[in-house]
Scaffold this motif. Sequence first.
Motif, PDB file in Angstrom:
ATOM      1  N   THR A  97       2.975   3.186   5.428  1.00  0.00           N
ATOM      2  CA  THR A  97       3.905   4.111   6.067  1.00  0.00           C
ATOM      3  C   THR A  97       3.230   4.813   7.236  1.00  0.00           C
ATOM      4  OG1 THR A  97       3.252   6.003   4.696  1.00  0.00           O
ATOM      5  CG2 THR A  97       4.979   4.542   3.825  1.00  0.00           C
ATOM      6  N   PRO A  98       3.996   5.446   8.122  1.00  0.00           N
ATOM      7  CA  PRO A  98       3.374   6.263   9.170  1.00  0.00           C
ATOM      8  C   PRO A  98       2.471   7.350   8.591  1.00  0.00           C
ATOM      9  CG  PRO A  98       5.667   5.847   9.720  1.00  0.00           C
ATOM     10  CD  PRO A  98       5.459   5.309   8.332  1.00  0.00           C
ATOM     11  N   TYR A  99       2.886   7.918   7.456  1.00  0.00           N
ATOM     12  CA  TYR A  99       2.051   8.915   6.784  1.00  0.00           C
ATOM     13  C   TYR A  99       0.730   8.294   6.349  1.00  0.00           C
ATOM     14  CZ  TYR A  99       0.760  12.413   3.224  1.00  0.00           C
ATOM     15  OH  TYR A  99       0.108  13.354   2.460  1.00  0.00           O
ATOM     16  N   GLY A 100       0.813   7.087   5.779  1.00  0.00           N
ATOM     17  CA  GLY A 100      -0.398   6.403   5.353  1.00  0.00           C
ATOM     18  C   GLY A 100      -1.302   6.055   6.522  1.00  0.00           C
ATOM     19  N   ALA A 101      -0.704   5.624   7.639  1.00  0.00           N
ATOM     20  CA  ALA A 101      -1.501   5.321   8.830  1.00  0.00           C
ATOM     21  C   ALA A 101      -2.207   6.571   9.333  1.00  0.00           C
ATOM     22  CB  ALA A 101      -0.603   4.736   9.917  1.00  0.00           C
ATOM     23  N   SER A 102      -1.514   7.712   9.267  1.00  0.00           N
ATOM     24  CA  SER A 102      -2.125   8.973   9.684  1.00  0.00           C
ATOM     25  C   SER A 102      -3.287   9.353   8.774  1.00  0.00           C
ATOM     26  CB  SER A 102      -1.063  10.080   9.669  1.00  0.00           C
ATOM     27  OG  SER A 102      -1.623  11.326  10.019  1.00  0.00           O
ATOM     28  N   GLN A 103      -3.131   9.121   7.468  1.00  0.00           N
ATOM     29  CA  GLN A 103      -4.222   9.402   6.534  1.00  0.00           C
ATOM     30  C   GLN A 103      -5.458   8.573   6.874  1.00  0.00           C
ATOM     31  OE1 GLN A 103      -2.026   8.339   2.972  1.00  0.00           O
ATOM     32  NE2 GLN A 103      -1.926  10.473   2.299  1.00  0.00           N
ATOM     33  N   GLU A 104      -5.246   7.288   7.145  1.00  0.00           N
ATOM     34  CA  GLU A 104      -6.372   6.416   7.465  1.00  0.00           C
ATOM     35  C   GLU A 104      -6.993   6.773   8.812  1.00  0.00           C
ATOM     36  OE1 GLU A 104      -7.775   3.743   5.631  1.00  0.00           O
ATOM     37  OE2 GLU A 104      -6.624   4.646   4.001  1.00  0.00           O
ATOM     38  N   TYR A 105      -6.153   7.109   9.773  1.00  0.00           N
ATOM     39  CA  TYR A 105      -6.659   7.522  11.091  1.00  0.00           C
ATOM     40  C   TYR A 105      -7.523   8.770  10.946  1.00  0.00           C
ATOM     41  CZ  TYR A 105      -6.639   9.065  15.975  1.00  0.00           C
ATOM     42  OH  TYR A 105      -7.012   9.490  17.229  1.00  0.00           O
ATOM     43  N   ASP A 106      -7.065   9.728  10.157  1.00  0.00           N
ATOM     44  CA  ASP A 106      -7.841  10.952   9.941  1.00  0.00           C
ATOM     45  C   ASP A 106      -9.156  10.651   9.239  1.00  0.00           C
ATOM     46  OD1 ASP A 106      -5.847  12.411  11.144  1.00  0.00           O
ATOM     47  OD2 ASP A 106      -4.975  13.151   9.272  1.00  0.00           O
ATOM     48  N   LEU A 107      -9.115   9.710   8.271  1.00  0.00           N
ATOM     49  CA  LEU A 107     -10.357   9.314   7.613  1.00  0.00           C
ATOM     50  C   LEU A 107     -11.321   8.708   8.616  1.00  0.00           C
ATOM     51  CD1 LEU A 107     -12.154   8.767   5.165  1.00  0.00           C
ATOM     52  CD2 LEU A 107     -10.830   6.662   4.752  1.00  0.00           C
ATOM     53  N   GLY A 108     -10.800   7.844   9.499  1.00  0.00           N
ATOM     54  CA  GLY A 108     -11.650   7.260  10.533  1.00  0.00           C
ATOM     55  C   GLY A 108     -12.249   8.311  11.441  1.00  0.00           C
ATOM     56  N   GLY A 109     -11.454   9.332  11.785  1.00  0.00           N
ATOM     57  CA  GLY A 109     -11.964  10.418  12.613  1.00  0.00           C
ATOM     58  C   GLY A 109     -13.058  11.202  11.915  1.00  0.00           C
TER      59      GLY A 109
END
Length: 389
Positions: free
Chosen positions: A40-52
Amino acid sequence: MVNTTSAGLIGVVLLARHGDRSSVVFQNYTTYNSVQGSLTPYGASQEYDLGGYLRDTYLNPKSPFYIQGIETDVANISQLFVRADAGGGNVILDSAYALLQGLYPPTETSVSTLADGQMVEAPLGGYQYIPVESLEFWQAPSLTSWMECNYFQFHLARLNTGVIFQDAAVQAAPFLQAVQPYINGMNGSFYNIIYDYLNVQYTHNATFYKSFPETLLQQARHFANIHEQNVFTDSVQNGVGEIAIRTLWPEIFWSLGNMTLPNNTVKLALTEIDYKPFISLFNVTNATVTNPEISGIADYASAVAFELSQDAAGEYVVAMKFKNGTNDEALKPLQMFGHDNLTFPALIKALDWTTINSTINWCFSCNQTILRGCSVFNYSNDPFLHPAT
């Protein structure tokens, strides 16, 4: 504990769980065969934040955990090794791409100068294309080693008819009765994990969110943790209940070992996975003895880091850390076998004997002779399949 961080790290091996997903297909509790959903977009945001977060931790030269010599802005793909489970869906593979966007965000310095002097910037503001090795279900069992494993299914059958699950089902009975109006006709037994359905609905269905008591969601997570903690652990380190991590150890050891070599270029290795290997990992390393709160299902966008450094004597040392999804602000140290860190040879000695390092070894370990590539091997001399008469 030896302070090994003053000069930074030599390399890091990461295991990351995928982000929030929809289109859930439920696992068969008698086999654990399943199909992935969609990120989901929420899940993509979670992963993006983890990458950051991982970028700030390992790619920032001012961080005490900076990986020595790693490129900080423009990714050097020879320094990275990334793979992801792509079996039966895209949630895990897409999660890897989202994490990498946070790890190496678009950069204006990603440009090329043509022969005529023209400067060309990469599209999407300098988007960085980092290769991800996707592993399909049919290619190798290493990332989904419990599926189509006959001995693992025997393990499940024992649990489903055993005292531990029978007692847990009795404890869960009041909760299961209370939750019946909310599960849309699903099988509401303890053995059929309903937490996943409830969590997806509570996250994405506004009507459900307003009507469903949060205390019931907490109870669902509690009983799901009990269930999965037993499914993906065993009484011995090389038991089939630990198979989710036993097929991952060879890649972890290989990556760490290569990072100790003078001609090695890879400094960060990432494997994007499901929650199951986390449970087995924490059990076989005794991490849950000193940190019992990490038992059960790791949250979306969780990460384990194996940090490689050198101590004052030049010995290669490995420390294990864990960030439990968005609930944790930072990676927290975990003990392995009661130690804050282990020398790399000590880690190998402790766990190498438990590993399953090839498809043929998996076939023998699972009593599988047909599926997942096992049919190509010769079992005529197998004493278990053909005992002497």
